[in-house]
Design a protein around this motif. Structure first.
Motif, PDB file in Angstrom:
ATOM      1  N   ASN A 294      66.376  11.406 -26.370  1.00 64.92           N
ATOM      2  CA  ASN A 294      65.781  11.688 -25.074  1.00 64.92           C
ATOM      3  C   ASN A 294      66.842  11.801 -23.997  1.00 64.92           C
ATOM      4  N   SER A 295      68.032  11.245 -24.254  1.00 63.69           N
ATOM      5  CA  SER A 295      69.093  11.254 -23.260  1.00 63.69           C
ATOM      6  C   SER A 295      70.299  12.014 -23.769  1.00 63.69           C
ATOM      7  N   ILE A 296      70.919  12.772 -22.865  1.00 63.07           N
ATOM      8  CA  ILE A 296      72.177  13.457 -23.145  1.00 63.07           C
ATOM      9  C   ILE A 296      73.072  13.283 -21.924  1.00 63.07           C
ATOM     10  N   THR A 297      74.315  13.749 -22.018  1.00 66.23           N
ATOM     11  CA  THR A 297      75.197  13.660 -20.856  1.00 66.23           C
ATOM     12  C   THR A 297      74.954  14.841 -19.925  1.00 66.23           C
ATOM     13  N   LEU A 298      75.327  14.642 -18.671  1.00 66.30           N
ATOM     14  CA  LEU A 298      75.187  15.705 -17.681  1.00 66.30           C
ATOM     15  C   LEU A 298      76.022  16.921 -18.088  1.00 66.30           C
ATOM     16  N   GLY A 299      77.201  16.674 -18.646  1.00 67.14           N
ATOM     17  CA  GLY A 299      78.054  17.782 -19.077  1.00 67.14           C
ATOM     18  C   GLY A 299      77.419  18.599 -20.184  1.00 67.14           C
ATOM     19  N   GLN A 300      76.742  17.937 -21.127  1.00 64.28           N
ATOM     20  CA  GLN A 300      76.067  18.666 -22.201  1.00 64.28           C
ATOM     21  C   GLN A 300      74.938  19.535 -21.654  1.00 64.28           C
ATOM     22  N   GLU A 301      74.171  18.987 -20.710  1.00 62.88           N
ATOM     23  CA  GLU A 301      73.073  19.753 -20.122  1.00 62.88           C
ATOM     24  C   GLU A 301      73.591  20.991 -19.398  1.00 62.88           C
ATOM     25  N   LEU A 302      74.676  20.818 -18.618  1.00 60.43           N
ATOM     26  CA  LEU A 302      75.215  21.951 -17.854  1.00 60.43           C
ATOM     27  C   LEU A 302      75.861  22.978 -18.778  1.00 60.43           C
ATOM     28  N   GLU A 303      76.488  22.537 -19.865  1.00 66.47           N
ATOM     29  CA  GLU A 303      77.064  23.490 -20.811  1.00 66.47           C
ATOM     30  C   GLU A 303      75.960  24.291 -21.486  1.00 66.47           C
ATOM     31  N   HIS A 304      74.853  23.622 -21.794  1.00 68.02           N
ATOM     32  CA  HIS A 304      73.692  24.327 -22.356  1.00 68.02           C
ATOM     33  C   HIS A 304      73.170  25.379 -21.373  1.00 68.02           C
ATOM     34  N   LEU A 305      73.094  25.024 -20.089  1.00 73.86           N
ATOM     35  CA  LEU A 305      72.627  25.978 -19.076  1.00 73.86           C
ATOM     36  C   LEU A 305      73.608  27.127 -18.902  1.00 73.86           C
ATOM     37  N   ARG A 306      74.893  26.853 -19.091  1.00 75.59           N
ATOM     38  CA  ARG A 306      75.885  27.934 -18.966  1.00 75.59           C
ATOM     39  C   ARG A 306      75.656  28.994 -20.046  1.00 75.59           C
ATOM     40  N   ASN A 307      75.329  28.558 -21.263  1.00 76.35           N
ATOM     41  CA  ASN A 307      75.016  29.525 -22.327  1.00 76.35           C
ATOM     42  C   ASN A 307      73.783  30.355 -21.954  1.00 76.35           C
ATOM     43  N   TYR A 308      72.767  29.680 -21.417  1.00 74.94           N
ATOM     44  CA  TYR A 308      71.536  30.388 -21.014  1.00 74.94           C
ATOM     45  C   TYR A 308      71.841  31.412 -19.928  1.00 74.94           C
ATOM     46  N   LEU A 309      72.628  31.023 -18.922  1.00 76.43           N
ATOM     47  CA  LEU A 309      72.901  31.925 -17.798  1.00 76.43           C
ATOM     48  C   LEU A 309      73.865  33.048 -18.187  1.00 76.43           C
ATOM     49  N   GLU A 310      74.772  32.774 -19.145  1.00 75.59           N
ATOM     50  CA  GLU A 310      75.651  33.846 -19.613  1.00 75.59           C
ATOM     51  C   GLU A 310      74.835  34.951 -20.273  1.00 75.59           C
ATOM     52  N   ILE A 311      73.803  34.545 -20.999  1.00 74.64           N
ATOM     53  CA  ILE A 311      72.931  35.549 -21.620  1.00 74.64           C
ATOM     54  C   ILE A 311      72.163  36.321 -20.555  1.00 74.64           C
ATOM     55  N   GLN A 312      71.668  35.626 -19.521  1.00 72.15           N
ATOM     56  CA  GLN A 312      70.979  36.310 -18.431  1.00 72.15           C
ATOM     57  C   GLN A 312      71.938  37.238 -17.688  1.00 72.15           C
ATOM     58  N   LYS A 313      73.214  36.840 -17.608  1.00 67.35           N
ATOM     59  CA  LYS A 313      74.212  37.698 -16.982  1.00 67.35           C
ATOM     60  C   LYS A 313      74.366  39.001 -17.755  1.00 67.35           C
ATOM     61  N   MET A 314      74.341  38.913 -19.078  1.00 66.48           N
ATOM     62  CA  MET A 314      74.393  40.121 -19.900  1.00 66.48           C
ATOM     63  C   MET A 314      73.190  41.029 -19.620  1.00 66.48           C
ATOM     64  N   ARG A 315      72.070  40.406 -19.318  1.00 69.96           N
ATOM     65  CA  ARG A 315      70.850  41.192 -19.099  1.00 69.96           C
ATOM     66  C   ARG A 315      70.874  41.905 -17.745  1.00 69.96           C
TER      67      ARG A 315
END
Length: 583
Positions: free
Chosen positions: A425-446
């Motif tokens: 249920n818990s992760i680090t803030l850095g892991q969450e933001l790195e996950h979001l970076r992957n999501y936004l990089e894909i949106q950037k491609m779009r």
């Protein structure tokens, strides 16, 4: 003393003794030998063995195919031999480089008997070394391969799947891959079908048994045992069942366990004579035929008394429970002669009286929690995002932007690996933001130039522990509701900083310059009692609020506001916590 005799335990012991004594007497004479059970167990054991080996074959052949395709598409030496005008030394070293790679691969995948390479530019054929073959045999192999690569009609069926071929009296599986150029070159692999059954070679099949590989018509593709002979053939109509069956050959009844590979067009079969399989069971055959009648009589007597003493009271109890579920709160169970059921019925009747005076708010809360959890799980993998990403990859591949294709696939893989592997249920803030970076990089491609983003975080709090996927719903809402391709570039900013006033507080902000939100909607989102409708797109926001309330109670806050000069802003104020060993 009289009450003890009426207890369920005593009655069950008495009933058990009355049933098991005659039953065990019969079973002791007949034993636990049963032909059907033995066949079933043997069949399952061999079926699992055959299925697993067939899957290993298919997996190995798939790996070999991938290797052949990779050589044709990417191997520098293979691309070079297609070029005209090479010197003899250049052609020799390119050809040897390819064959050395194949020989190394052949050492790893022992099932491959031979790799071959043909270059139409130089009209040369190269074969890998095969131990235990004569020069005459190799000449027949060369002749067969040469005839195929020079005849387009013969070659075409070999290029799309593994095909059964016969060379010098032996059956092989062949796969050929070419570059389809003006002067094509081909690379292929030959696997002797007889060698594919080697993993089962140590299987003890008793006298007359064998492991066979046959085609879909039942014809043997391997060397059969002496007891079966070369005229032996399995029935075609039974091979596609992927199960066990029995049939007779020359007066001998055989038991066969078979599994079919639709991709390869072969069947892996284990054949065992019935006489060997059931050896030792014939003595008990007559007892086994009579045993069911004794068991049937005993069970009928047992069921009669068991129903009267146990089943009927249990059915009465279940009937009362069903009536309670339907709202009939006046239900009462009758008294019983057995002490255990009498106590159970009295407790049930008391429980019904108490339920009439109680409220069931706890069940409503559990239902709401389950719905929230369900929505949380459903939001983890967005099918629209996945399909849009696949469309991006398709368009980039169509434009031959292969580096961008690799980059997009890399981010997509990391995105879904995170979504599928997250367990805590818990992760680090850095892991969450790195996950979001992957999501936004894909949106950037779009969205390309129409979208940009920035992610900043204080190093001191990057290892802080936060609830998993707590920021993602706000980012997805920003992309869904904020972006507009008709205006200026949509800019999304995510920042995480440590509070200057309180060191144990961090502030996470998601802001954009999009369409923003109405004042009424902002007031609704900031309301402590905010509950979206079932079809509301902000169900993720409600989910986050509930999860933060459960974890932090009143120590966490969420604020929604307009961004200046335009857009939408979300601010999360959370306590700085660290998992054990993370600081």
């Amino acid at each position: 003393m009289k009450n003890r005799k009426n207890s369920l335990g005593v009655r069950l012991i008495q009933l058990f003794a009355a049933i098991t004594v005659p039953l065990l007497s019969v079973l002791f004479a007949g034993g636990y030998y049963a032909k059907a059970n033995v066949l079933d167990q043997v069949s399952r054991s061999y079926q699992n063995l055959v299925n697993s080996n067939l899957k290993m074959m298919e997996s190995s052949l798939e790996d070999i195919t991938i290797n052949l395709v990779d050589i044709v598409d990417h191997d520098v030496n293979f691309l070079q031999i297609n070029r005209p005008g090479l010197t003899d030394s250049e052609y020799y070293f390119a050809r040897m480089g390819i064959m050395q790679r194949n020989q190394a691969y052949q050492a790893y995948y022992h099932s491959v008997d031979m790799f071959y390479l043909y270059s139409s530019v130089n009209d040369t054929l190269t074969l890998s070394n095969v131990l235990g073959t004569t020069e005459d045999y190799m000449d027949e192999v060369r002749t067969w391969i040469t005839n195929r690569v020079h005849n387009e009609d013969h070659l075409e069926p070999l290029q799309y799947k593994w095909t059964i071929v016969k060379i010098a009296g032996d059956y092989y599986l062949n796969r050929t891959v070419g570059n389809n150029l003006g002067d094509p070159s081909y690379i292929g692999a030959l696997i002797r079908i007889d060698s594919m059954r080697s993993p089962l070679g140590n299987l003890n099949l008793q006298s007359g048994g064998d492991v066979l590989i046959v085609d879909n018509e039942g014809n043997i593709l391997t060397s059969p045992s002496e007891t079966m002979g070369y005229d032996f053939k399995l029935p075609r109509e039974k091979l596609n069942r992927n199960s066990s069956f029995s049939f007779s050959h020359d007066g001998v009844k055989l038991f066969v366990v078979s599994s079919q590979s639709a991709a390869l067009g072969i069947n892996l079969s284990v054949v065992i004579p019935d006489s060997e399989l059931l050896q030792g069971l014939n003595i008990f055959q007559m007892i086994i035929n009579v045993l069911p009648f004794f068991v049937l009589i005993i069970l009928l007597v047992y069921l009669y008394y068991f129903r009267r003493m146990v089943i009927r009271p249990i059915l009465d109890l279940l009937g009362g429970i069903h009536r309670i579920r339907k709202g009939s709160m006046e239900t009462q169970l009758p008294s019983s002669n057995l002490l255990e059921f009498q106590a159970l019925n009295q407790a049930f009747n008391s429980m019904v009286v108490e339920i009439q005076d109680l409220k069931i708010d706890v069940y409503e809360e559990r239902l709401n929690a389950q719905k929230a959890e369900l929505k949380h799980l459903q939001m983890q993998i967005n099918p629209h995002f996945f399909l849009n990403t696949l469309n991006i990859i398709f368009q980039l591949a169509d434009l031959k932007r292969y580096e961008l294709v690799k980059k997009t696939v890399h981010h997509l893989v990391r995105y879904f690996r995170f979504m599928l592997q997250i367990k805590d249920n818990s992760i680090t803030l850095g892991q969450e933001l790195e996950h979001l970076r992957n999501y936004l990089e894909i949106q950037k491609m779009r969205y390309q130039q129409s979208f940009d983003f920035q992610i900043t975080v204080d190093e001191e709090i990057s290892g802080a522990s936060i609830p998993s996927l707590i920021i993602q719903p706000f980012v997805e809402n920003a992309m869904l509701h904020g972006i507009s391709l008709k205006t200026e570039t949509f800019n999304l900013r995510i920042s995480a900083v440590q509070s200057e006033e309180e060191a144990d507080i961090m502030i996470i902000e998601i802001a954009d310059n999009g369409k923003g939100s109405s004042t009424r909607k902002l007031q609704e989102l900031n309301s402590p009692d905010y509950t979206p409708g079932t079809e509301d797109g902000h169900i993720g926001i409600w989910n986050v609020k509930k999860r933060l309330a459960i974890r932090y109670q009143e120590k966490a806050d969420i604020y929604f506001s307009e961004n200046e000069p335009t857009g939408f802003r979300v601010r999360l104020i959370l306590p700085v916590e660290y998992a054990e060993g993370e600081r």
